[in-house]
Design a protein around this motif. Structure first.
Motif, short mmCIF file in Angstrom:
data_model
loop_
_atom_site.label_atom_id
_atom_site.label_comp_id
_atom_site.label_asym_id
_atom_site.label_seq_id
_atom_site.Cartn_x
_atom_site.Cartn_y
_atom_site.Cartn_z
N GLY A 286 0.76 -1.44 0.07
CA GLY A 286 -0.08 0.17 0.01
C GLY A 286 0.61 1.10 0.13
N CYS A 287 0.37 2.56 -0.45
CA CYS A 287 0.96 3.58 -0.33
C CYS A 287 0.19 4.73 0.04
CB CYS A 287 1.51 4.11 -1.73
SG CYS A 287 2.58 5.63 -1.88
N THR A 288 0.34 5.74 1.21
CA THR A 288 -0.51 6.46 1.70
C THR A 288 -0.53 7.80 0.98
OG1 THR A 288 1.51 7.66 2.86
CG2 THR A 288 0.15 6.04 3.91
N LEU A 289 0.63 7.98 -0.32
CA LEU A 289 0.39 9.19 -1.17
C LEU A 289 -0.92 9.05 -2.04
CD1 LEU A 289 2.15 11.59 -1.80
CD2 LEU A 289 3.14 10.42 -3.56
N ARG A 290 -1.44 9.97 -2.43
CA ARG A 290 -2.70 10.02 -3.41
C ARG A 290 -2.39 11.11 -4.54
NH1 ARG A 290 -3.13 6.08 -1.38
NH2 ARG A 290 -4.86 4.99 -0.16
N PRO A 291 -3.06 10.92 -5.54
CA PRO A 291 -3.17 11.77 -6.78
C PRO A 291 -3.80 13.01 -6.32
CG PRO A 291 -3.69 9.59 -7.49
CD PRO A 291 -3.72 9.56 -6.01
N GLY A 292 -3.24 14.14 -6.73
CA GLY A 292 -3.74 15.46 -6.23
C GLY A 292 -3.19 16.06 -5.14
N VAL A 293 -2.19 15.32 -4.33
CA VAL A 293 -1.41 15.93 -3.42
C VAL A 293 -0.32 17.15 -4.08
CG1 VAL A 293 0.35 15.64 -1.85
CG2 VAL A 293 -1.71 14.18 -1.76
N ARG A 294 -0.58 18.15 -3.50
CA ARG A 294 0.40 19.43 -3.76
C ARG A 294 1.39 19.65 -2.92
NH1 ARG A 294 -0.92 22.58 -8.23
NH2 ARG A 294 -0.20 24.60 -7.14
N ILE A 295 2.71 19.83 -3.16
CA ILE A 295 3.61 20.12 -2.38
C ILE A 295 4.39 21.53 -2.80
CG2 ILE A 295 5.93 19.20 -1.33
CD1 ILE A 295 5.10 16.28 -2.44
N ALA A 296 4.65 22.26 -1.80
CA ALA A 296 4.92 23.81 -2.20
C ALA A 296 6.47 23.60 -2.55
CB ALA A 296 4.79 24.81 -0.79
N ALA A 297 6.87 24.61 -3.16
CA ALA A 297 8.35 24.64 -3.36
C ALA A 297 9.14 24.76 -2.09
CB ALA A 297 8.71 26.06 -4.03
N GLY A 298 10.13 23.75 -2.11
CA GLY A 298 10.80 23.60 -0.99
C GLY A 298 10.43 23.01 0.25
N GLY A 299 9.19 22.44 -0.03
CA GLY A 299 8.35 21.70 0.85
C GLY A 299 8.60 19.94 0.87
N GLU A 300 8.00 19.45 1.60
CA GLU A 300 7.89 17.70 1.53
C GLU A 300 6.67 17.11 1.93
OE1 GLU A 300 10.31 15.86 5.21
OE2 GLU A 300 11.62 16.87 3.81
N ALA A 301 6.40 16.14 1.54
CA ALA A 301 5.33 15.21 1.96
C ALA A 301 5.81 13.75 2.68
CB ALA A 301 4.28 14.99 1.00
N GLN A 302 5.25 13.42 3.75
CA GLN A 302 5.66 12.11 4.14
C GLN A 302 4.80 10.94 3.50
OE1 GLN A 302 8.25 11.55 6.59
NE2 GLN A 302 8.50 13.71 5.87
N VAL A 303 5.46 9.89 3.01
CA VAL A 303 4.92 8.81 2.23
C VAL A 303 5.03 7.54 2.83
CG1 VAL A 303 4.97 7.57 -0.04
CG2 VAL A 303 5.54 10.24 0.15
N GLY A 304 3.93 6.89 3.16
CA GLY A 304 3.85 5.68 3.97
C GLY A 304 3.76 4.59 2.78
N ILE A 305 4.90 3.63 3.09
CA ILE A 305 4.83 2.15 2.22
C ILE A 305 4.18 1.23 3.47
CG2 ILE A 305 5.85 0.65 0.80
CD1 ILE A 305 5.82 3.67 -0.12
N ARG A 306 3.06 0.55 2.95
CA ARG A 306 2.42 -0.32 3.86
C ARG A 306 2.24 -1.77 3.33
NH1 ARG A 306 -1.24 0.62 8.08
NH2 ARG A 306 -2.72 -0.74 8.36
N LEU A 307 2.71 -2.58 4.29
CA LEU A 307 2.83 -3.85 4.04
C LEU A 307 1.73 -4.53 4.84
CD1 LEU A 307 4.02 -6.68 2.89
CD2 LEU A 307 5.54 -6.65 5.05
#
Length: 343
Positions: A286-307
């Protein structure tokens, strides 16, 4: 006159040899690189390494005494290698230091190919094809991609051709001649055309089958690509840039009876404008990241890889998770997730 290539111990007559024009059908060609030991001590050629399997060096490991001559025979096989060639051979000796570099060059004139070589895929019913798959790579919006696969009728009678479809993306167009005379060659033409703003991102995969005189042939022709944004949406100086903190996520040995677990990585935007996630593709993990997520310039998003071990078979679980963004330079990132599911 040959140029002399000096080393502390060995002196080669020449470091390069041009075979000129070589006929592919003419068989292997060999040049013997002669050399002399100009030192006052014995020297051993310990290894000779070629850059590919088409080039084979032969040499002796017998010590070359001071003042003696020896040679290294380098053989090139032109079969199935038409066109220009430039191959390197590295010579290692008992002397310390960098290896001695030898080179062979030339041009291979192609032999005439048989029908079976030009069209290696026997589809049945007298129909042969040059391939049964084609990968476009990136298919960018508003930039149509077209290609073709060669076909030939090897039977003694004309045949009628029709198309049929398996898996469909709904974005592929394809055509084939309705009729092929005996011995006639033609092509199966296909392509993707994604309009700007169509909203289609990620994997495109289509299965197209052919029928000969109404009878389906056994093999599917598989066409694929990755739908991404048009890079012209951004200027060179104002574009998002996606970077992933880890490309490999390892869960290690996991009991199948154990509960779900998640490992976290970061998706960063090091560009000059917001980054948008267009598609996320995963099946085993599984992956917690979803289409449509926007990350500002210089920013970041946490992404969970799920087993979820109970959803996996025993043994090694491996998947390449695809993340598609609007980064014009590298629109697709992959994360390789692995686990060993134990009883």
């Amino acid at each position: 006159m040959p140029s002399l290539a000096q080393t502390p111990a060995l002196c080669f007559d020449t470091l390069t040899w041009d075979f000129g024009t070589v006929a592919e059908a003419g068989g292997r060609v060999t040049h013997r690189f002669g050399f002399a030991n100009r030192s006052g001590r014995p020297v051993v050629v310990t290894d000779v390494v070629a850059t590919c399997g088409c080039t084979v060096p032969v040499y002796s490991k017998r010590p070359v005494l001071p003042g003696e001559r020896s040679e290294i025979a380098v053989t090139f096989d032109p079969m199935n290698r038409p066109g220009r060639f430039d191959k390197a051979v590295s010579v290692f000796t008992s002397e310390s230091g960098d290896p001695i570099r030898l080179r062979i060059t030339g041009r291979v004139t192609p032999r005439e190919r048989s029908v079976e070589e030009l069209y290696p895929c026997d589809l049945g019913g007298g129909l042969r094809a040059a391939a049964t798959s084609h990968a476009f790579g990136y298919v960018r919006h508003a930039q149509p991609q077209r290609s073709a696969i060669g076909l030939v009728n090897v039977s003694s009678e004309p045949i009628e051709l029709t198309l049929r479809y398996g898996r469909q993306s709904g974005r592929l167009t394809a055509s084939v001649p309705a009729r092929l005379a005996a011995g006639e060659r033609a092509s199966f033409d296909f392509g993707y055309d994604l309009p700007a703003g169509c909203g289609v991102y990620g994997t495109l995969e289509d299965e197209i089958g052919l029928s000969v005189d109404g009878a389906p042939v056994a093999d599917w022709i598989v066409v694929s690509g990755i739908a991404v944004d048009n890079p012209l949406l951004y200027s060179d100086n104002s574009a998002p840039k996606a970077e992933i903190s880890e490309n490999i996520v390892k869960f290690g040995p996991v009991k199948r009876s154990s509960g779900p677990s998640t490992k976290w990585i970061s998706l960063r935007n090091t560009g000059e404008c917001p980054l948008t996630v267009r598609a996320v593709e995963s099946r085993v993990f599984g992956c917690t990241l979803r289409p449509g997520v926007r990350i500002a310039a210089g920013g970041e998003a946490q992404v969970g890889i799920r087993l979820t071990p109970s959803d996996c078979e025993y043994g090694v679980a491996v998947e390449r998770i695809r993340i598609v963004t609007d980064d014009p330079e590298r629109p697709m990132l992959t994360v390789r997730a692995t686990a060993v599911i134990e009883q």
